[in-house]
Design an enzyme around this catalytic site. Structure first.
Site, short mmCIF file in Angstrom:
data_model
loop_
_atom_site.label_atom_id
_atom_site.label_comp_id
_atom_site.label_asym_id
_atom_site.label_seq_id
_atom_site.Cartn_x
_atom_site.Cartn_y
_atom_site.Cartn_z
N GLY A 91 0.85 -1.23 0.09
CA GLY A 91 -0.08 0.01 -0.04
C GLY A 91 0.99 1.19 -0.03
O GLY A 91 0.30 2.39 0.47
N GLU A 96 6.72 5.91 -9.09
CA GLU A 96 5.37 5.96 -8.79
C GLU A 96 4.77 6.84 -7.87
O GLU A 96 3.88 7.60 -7.86
CB GLU A 96 4.95 4.61 -8.40
CG GLU A 96 5.23 3.53 -9.49
CD GLU A 96 4.85 2.20 -9.10
OE1 GLU A 96 4.35 1.41 -9.92
OE2 GLU A 96 4.93 1.48 -7.86
N LEU A 131 -4.51 -6.72 -8.30
CA LEU A 131 -4.05 -7.69 -9.50
C LEU A 131 -5.16 -8.40 -10.08
O LEU A 131 -5.09 -8.88 -11.15
CB LEU A 131 -2.97 -8.66 -8.88
CG LEU A 131 -1.72 -8.04 -8.08
CD1 LEU A 131 -0.82 -8.79 -7.67
CD2 LEU A 131 -1.10 -7.22 -8.96
N HIS A 169 0.92 0.69 -13.76
CA HIS A 169 1.81 -0.67 -13.94
C HIS A 169 3.32 -0.30 -13.83
O HIS A 169 3.90 0.62 -14.28
CB HIS A 169 1.41 -1.07 -15.48
CG HIS A 169 2.16 -2.43 -15.95
ND1 HIS A 169 1.58 -3.63 -15.35
CD2 HIS A 169 3.04 -2.62 -16.44
CE1 HIS A 169 2.40 -4.70 -15.75
NE2 HIS A 169 3.41 -4.05 -16.53
N ASN A 198 1.80 3.09 -2.66
CA ASN A 198 1.41 3.97 -3.46
C ASN A 198 -0.16 4.63 -2.93
O ASN A 198 -0.38 5.78 -2.83
CB ASN A 198 0.80 3.50 -4.91
CG ASN A 198 2.20 3.32 -5.70
OD1 ASN A 198 2.72 4.29 -6.29
ND2 ASN A 198 2.62 2.14 -5.80
N ILE A 222 -10.54 -6.47 -13.92
CA ILE A 222 -11.62 -5.54 -13.51
C ILE A 222 -12.78 -6.23 -14.30
O ILE A 222 -12.80 -6.40 -15.55
CB ILE A 222 -11.53 -4.40 -13.78
CG1 ILE A 222 -10.12 -3.60 -12.84
CG2 ILE A 222 -12.57 -3.53 -13.38
CD1 ILE A 222 -10.26 -4.03 -11.41
#
Ligand code: GAR
Length: 207
Positions: free
Chosen positions: A23, A184, A95, A114, A25, A98
């Protein structure tokens, strides 16, 4: 571009962050929007009971939704997302594929990050260290991050943003993961802000 229903009559844009890893990000995104006047991280969605992101959610007093695969594939948890009044979905280390029911309910309103330069090194099974190992095995001289819209094919939606880093000769998957995480953390929250701002402007122009 699909309107964000929230932007017209409602003050806050509610963002759900889907994350099932440590977590880091998610933490950056939560911190970035903490005192934002228009954007709020309103829900953390997670499919792993022991994921580090759940501790972050608790510390930050953000509600969590723990999901299971069958229900996710069948309903996309759309009723629950509507219950929390979610406008926009951010995948950050999530992961599972969707399901179309969720994409149909949130058209152009789901994005992913990604850890490589798509369209290379994407697709099913390409996550975390597996991506970095493939990049190194592929003798690439650079890698990076890709922020993209989510469609029904893994890592295939329209690319919004990319940033690059160098892959050194002595690079290991772990050292590359470190460089990617820095990129990121540097860019994801800012790009989310820009995307939502653009949508806001487009909505105003259309109305
Ligand atoms: C991130 O590096 C993200 O790019 C990756 O999972 C990591 C989650 O890290 N996502 C994928 O590989 C998706 N295919 P975090 O839990 O520390 O944010």
């Amino acid at each position: 571009m699909e309107n964000l229903k929230s932007l017209q009559g409602k003050r806050m844009i509610n963002v759900a962050v889907f994350a099932s890893g440590s977590g880091s990000n998610a933490q950056k995104i939560i911190s970035f929007f903490k005192n934002h006047s228009r954007i709020k991280v309103a829900l953390i969605v997670c499919n792993k009971l022991k994921a580090g992101v759940l501790n972050i959610a608790e510390k930050e007093s953000i509600p969590t939704l723990i999901i299971n695969r069958d229900n996710f594939e069948e309903t996309g948890y759309v009723p629950e997302l509507h219950h929390y009044d979610i406008d926009f979905i951010v995948l950050a280390g999530f992961l599972w594929k969707i399901p179309s029911v969720l994409i149909k309910n949130y058209p152009d309103n789901i994005i992913n990050i990604h850890p490589a330069l798509l369209p290379a090194y994407g697709g099913k099974g390409m996550y975390g260290q597996a991506v970095h190992k493939a990049v190194i095995d592929g003798k690439e001289s650079e890698s990076g991050i890709t922020i993209h819209y989510v469609n029904e094919i893994y890592d295939n939606g329209k690319i919004i943003f990319q940033a690059k880093c160098i892959v050194e000769e002595q690079e290991t998957p772990e050292s590359l993961a470190g460089k990617i995480h820095i990129l990121e953390h540097m860019h994801y929250s800012q790009e989310i802000g820009k995307i939502l701002e653009r949508k806001n402007i487009e909505d105003k122009m259309e109305n």
